[in-house]
Design a protein around this motif. Structure first.
Motif, PDB file in Angstrom:
ATOM      1  N   LEU A 386       1.048  -1.265  -0.209  1.00  0.00           N
ATOM      2  CA  LEU A 386      -0.134  -0.274  -0.289  1.00  0.00           C
ATOM      3  C   LEU A 386       0.935   1.203   0.220  1.00  0.00           C
ATOM      4  O   LEU A 386       0.047   2.420   0.198  1.00  0.00           O
ATOM      5  N   SER A 387       2.367   1.436  -0.643  1.00  0.00           N
ATOM      6  CA  SER A 387       2.198   2.445  -0.730  1.00  0.00           C
ATOM      7  C   SER A 387       2.298   3.160  -1.284  1.00  0.00           C
ATOM      8  O   SER A 387       1.430   3.660  -1.752  1.00  0.00           O
ATOM      9  N   GLY A 388       2.365   4.749  -0.330  1.00  0.00           N
ATOM     10  CA  GLY A 388       2.287   6.095  -0.701  1.00  0.00           C
ATOM     11  C   GLY A 388       3.539   6.565  -1.843  1.00  0.00           C
ATOM     12  O   GLY A 388       4.777   6.219  -1.942  1.00  0.00           O
ATOM     13  N   LYS A 389       3.510   8.347  -2.782  1.00  0.00           N
ATOM     14  CA  LYS A 389       4.314   8.440  -3.398  1.00  0.00           C
ATOM     15  C   LYS A 389       5.653   8.436  -2.384  1.00  0.00           C
ATOM     16  O   LYS A 389       5.613   8.936  -1.220  1.00  0.00           O
ATOM     17  N   GLY A 390       6.045   8.211  -3.296  1.00  0.00           N
ATOM     18  CA  GLY A 390       7.742   8.872  -2.611  1.00  0.00           C
ATOM     19  C   GLY A 390       8.867   7.992  -1.876  1.00  0.00           C
ATOM     20  O   GLY A 390       9.739   7.809  -1.784  1.00  0.00           O
ATOM     21  N   SER A 391       7.974   6.621  -1.860  1.00  0.00           N
ATOM     22  CA  SER A 391       8.367   5.017  -1.162  1.00  0.00           C
ATOM     23  C   SER A 391       9.601   4.321  -1.614  1.00  0.00           C
ATOM     24  O   SER A 391       9.109   4.025  -3.403  1.00  0.00           O
ATOM     25  N   SER A 392      10.034   3.669  -1.568  1.00  0.00           N
ATOM     26  CA  SER A 392      11.176   2.880  -2.099  1.00  0.00           C
ATOM     27  C   SER A 392      10.501   2.028  -3.205  1.00  0.00           C
ATOM     28  O   SER A 392       9.291   1.435  -2.602  1.00  0.00           O
ATOM     29  N   GLY A 393      11.338   2.018  -3.699  1.00  0.00           N
ATOM     30  CA  GLY A 393      11.023   0.733  -4.967  1.00  0.00           C
ATOM     31  C   GLY A 393      12.002  -0.840  -4.005  1.00  0.00           C
ATOM     32  O   GLY A 393      12.064  -0.630  -3.008  1.00  0.00           O
ATOM     33  N   HIS A 394      12.048  -1.910  -4.874  1.00  0.00           N
ATOM     34  CA  HIS A 394      12.486  -2.835  -4.477  1.00  0.00           C
ATOM     35  C   HIS A 394      13.805  -3.277  -5.390  1.00  0.00           C
ATOM     36  O   HIS A 394      13.610  -3.619  -6.692  1.00  0.00           O
ATOM     37  N   SER A 395      14.803  -3.406  -4.876  1.00  0.00           N
ATOM     38  CA  SER A 395      15.902  -3.716  -5.872  1.00  0.00           C
ATOM     39  C   SER A 395      16.050  -5.382  -6.293  1.00  0.00           C
ATOM     40  O   SER A 395      15.125  -5.971  -5.021  1.00  0.00           O
ATOM     41  N   LEU A 396      16.454  -5.430  -7.032  1.00  0.00           N
ATOM     42  CA  LEU A 396      16.016  -6.494  -7.780  1.00  0.00           C
ATOM     43  C   LEU A 396      16.668  -8.444  -7.746  1.00  0.00           C
ATOM     44  O   LEU A 396      17.451  -8.010  -7.039  1.00  0.00           O
ATOM     45  N   HIS A 397      15.996  -9.087  -7.681  1.00  0.00           N
ATOM     46  CA  HIS A 397      16.057 -10.436  -6.723  1.00  0.00           C
ATOM     47  C   HIS A 397      15.850 -11.268  -7.423  1.00  0.00           C
ATOM     48  O   HIS A 397      14.725 -11.428  -8.760  1.00  0.00           O
ATOM     49  N   ALA A 398      15.958 -12.845  -7.229  1.00  0.00           N
ATOM     50  CA  ALA A 398      16.068 -13.877  -7.872  1.00  0.00           C
ATOM     51  C   ALA A 398      16.411 -14.503  -8.999  1.00  0.00           C
ATOM     52  O   ALA A 398      15.989 -12.948  -9.689  1.00  0.00           O
ATOM     53  N   ALA A 399      16.694 -15.173  -9.229  1.00  0.00           N
ATOM     54  CA  ALA A 399      17.245 -15.734 -10.302  1.00  0.00           C
ATOM     55  C   ALA A 399      17.258 -17.053 -10.841  1.00  0.00           C
ATOM     56  O   ALA A 399      17.376 -17.639 -10.065  1.00  0.00           O
ATOM     57  N   GLY A 400      16.745 -17.332 -12.175  1.00  0.00           N
ATOM     58  CA  GLY A 400      17.179 -18.929 -12.413  1.00  0.00           C
ATOM     59  C   GLY A 400      19.069 -19.656 -11.667  1.00  0.00           C
ATOM     60  O   GLY A 400      19.588 -20.636 -12.238  1.00  0.00           O
ATOM     61  N   GLU A 401      19.913 -19.107 -11.835  1.00  0.00           N
ATOM     62  CA  GLU A 401      21.577 -18.841 -11.623  1.00  0.00           C
ATOM     63  C   GLU A 401      21.521 -18.356 -10.172  1.00  0.00           C
ATOM     64  O   GLU A 401      21.411 -16.765 -10.143  1.00  0.00           O
ATOM     65  N   PRO A 402      22.055 -18.474  -9.123  1.00  0.00           N
ATOM     66  CA  PRO A 402      22.740 -20.155  -9.623  1.00  0.00           C
ATOM     67  C   PRO A 402      21.053 -21.170  -9.456  1.00  0.00           C
ATOM     68  O   PRO A 402      20.064 -20.993  -8.854  1.00  0.00           O
TER      69      PRO A 402
END
Ligand SMILES: [Fe+2]
Length: 510
Positions: A386-402
């Motif tokens: 429910l984040s409001g304007k100006g709240s942070s994103g989320h650094s990218l994570h998860a992957a098929g490798e490893p």
């Protein structure tokens, strides 16, 4: 080139998308010389007769040291020219844009595959931009990640009646080199600029695969030894012929007799037949396997949406605000406003909780999860973002490798196998201007580590994709296998996304 090997970023881009761009390889003088050579040739789309001395600048592109360096990495040593120099463009009389078939590769001679830590890229198209190609200029288009697809491409996609949001027109500057795996789906769109398009292409293959018909020496059977004249047509069709044309002759057999097919071609039986009664939408199946995510449109009706939004508003006291999830990323940091969420909205008091409980096993979702995960999946958690304007994103994570037990993904014999799937119900429209969910389509099949620039979005490499959605849409994505995250929330209205996680029957986490 004094580098010994391609960078991880180059390998990652090529493995995820099936192509990558080497920027600024040619000098201004080289670009000018090439364009003048084309002017002198009066060149239009098609194969170029580069036989006159003035073609020297163009022939230099064919053997350019930067190109040779990359071909040795991608195609392996001993690569060969297979497609002579040509200018690509819409063929004469072609008005309907079409894409190459792509889909399940049955042609090992042009396939892309990672196996046992080895990259096999049997065919590469090298495209030199001799003029700029801007956004929406038209010309060459590709379907990123289609070199890793083993699902038949929907005919609507192939015939250009529905691009499914999957077709990309690469942006190039004069002097750039675009390297593309041969098995990537590609096509041509009408060129929108006044001047000529001037994409100069050569094709290359690895050392041990069959050349294309165009470059192959075809001809009579005169090189077959004399004694073979006494053989039957079937025997001659099977005996090695150094000048054999392609496609080759087909010999059928019922186990007792043999028969030469009237026409050459490919006959390669399968034990499986297509099942039109599977209940799987074939566009959804292709999209899921290609990208690792899928949007189901309009699952919630207006009444349900209104009630769900009211339920969030009526329980504002349940909203908590935390810190940033952007880590050390500046592009994802936002302006310092905390991220707001509500834990377990399915537990809200009557009548509000039911509005979220009905999401758990909604028929539209169950139908998809049955083919995405197989039955027996479990819903593990639910929360509201429910984040409001100006709240942070989320650094990218998860992957098929490893590779891990939990991020396993595979398509085999017409089934997909997925172990963790996240499901995000949208209670409000989400546009690029709002921020929110982003992913790297195709990253669930990658064989190289996620680059730092992708993780922080400092260098998205044109691989990070923001997914726009409407209120009532439901997003499914491969939670542990597809690289994903979020842009900072920049919408005027707060984010309204209800998040669920599903785990397959195969996993055990105490
Ligand atoms: Fe996540």
């Amino acid at each position: 080139m004094d580098r010994k090997a391609m960078t991880n970023e180059e390998n990652y881009h090529f493995d995820v998308a099936g192509y990558f761009i080497v920027p600024g390889v040619l000098t201004v003088a080289e670009i000018k010389d090439c364009n003048q050579a084309l002017d002198r040739l009066g060149a239009v789309d098609g194969t170029l007769q580069c036989t006159v001395p003035s073609c020297t600048p163009l022939l230099a592109l064919r053997d350019h040291p930067v190109l040779v360096y990359y071909l040795e990495q991608i195609c392996g040593e001993g690569f060969r020219l297979d497609q002579p120099p040509r200018l690509i463009g819409l063929g004469a009389g072609q008005t309907e844009p079409l894409l190459s078939e792509g889909s399940e590769w049955q042609d090992w001679s042009r396939a892309y595959r990672q196996h046992n830590g080895i990259r096999f890229c049997q065919g590469v198209r090298a495209l030199w931009a001799l003029v700029d190609v801007k956004e929406d200029d038209g010309g060459l288009v590709v379907v990123p990640a289609s070199h890793n697809s083993s699902v038949d491409a929907p005919q609507e996609l192939v015939h250009g009646t529905d691009d499914m949001g999957l077709v990309v027109q690469p942006v190039l500057q004069a002097g750039d080199l675009l390297l593309c795996a041969s098995s990537v789906m590609w096509g041509m769109r009408t060129w929108q600029e006044k001047g000529p398009q001037r994409l100069f292409e050569c094709g290359y293959i690895s050392a041990e695969v069959r050349p294309s018909t165009e470059t192959e020496i075809t001809g009579s059977e005169s090189t077959m030894p004399e004694w073979t004249a006494e053989l039957t047509p079937v025997q001659r069709a099977v005996l090695h012929n150094p000048n054999r044309p392609y496609p080759p002759p087909v010999v059928h057999s019922d186990g007792k007799t043999t028969r030469l097919a009237e026409k050459p071609g490919i006959f390669h039986p399968s034990t499986y037949t297509h099942n039109p009664d599977s209940g799987i939408d074939e566009k959804e199946f292709f999209h899921w396997d290609l990208c690792g995510h899928l949007v189901l449109q309009g699952v919630m009706d207006a009444n349900w949406l209104e009630a769900a939004n009211e339920a969030i508003e009526a329980n504002a006291d349940q909203v908590s605000t935390g810190g940033s999830a952007a880590g050390d990323s500046k592009p994802l940091a936002g302006t310092g406003v905390g991220r707001s969420s509500m834990g377990e909205p399915w537990k809200l008091p009557t009548p509000h909780g039911e509005l979220f409980q009905r999401m758990i096993a909604h028929p539209a979702l169950i139908q998809r999860l049955n083919w995405i995960m197989g039955s027996g999946f479990e819903c593990m958690l639910c929360s509201a973002f429910l984040s409001g304007k100006g709240s942070s994103g989320h650094s990218l994570h998860a992957a098929g490798e490893p590779a891990k037990v939990t991020n396993h993904y595979r398509q085999q014999n017409g089934r997909v196998y997925s172990e963790y799937v996240n499901v995000a119900w949208q209670l409000r429209d989400v546009t690029l201007a709002d921020g929110g969910f982003v992913c790297v389509p195709g990253s669930h099949k990658v064989s190289y580590p996620m680059p730092e620039g992708i993780r922080t979005c400092d260098d998205e490499m044109e691989l990070v994709r923001h997914v726009e959605m409407k209120a009532g849409d439901v997003l499914l994505f491969l939670a542990s296998a597809q690289t994903h995250g979020a842009y900072p929330w920049t919408g005027e209205q707060n984010r309204r996304m209800i998040f669920f996680q599903y785990r397959s029957r195969n996993l055990y986490v105490p």
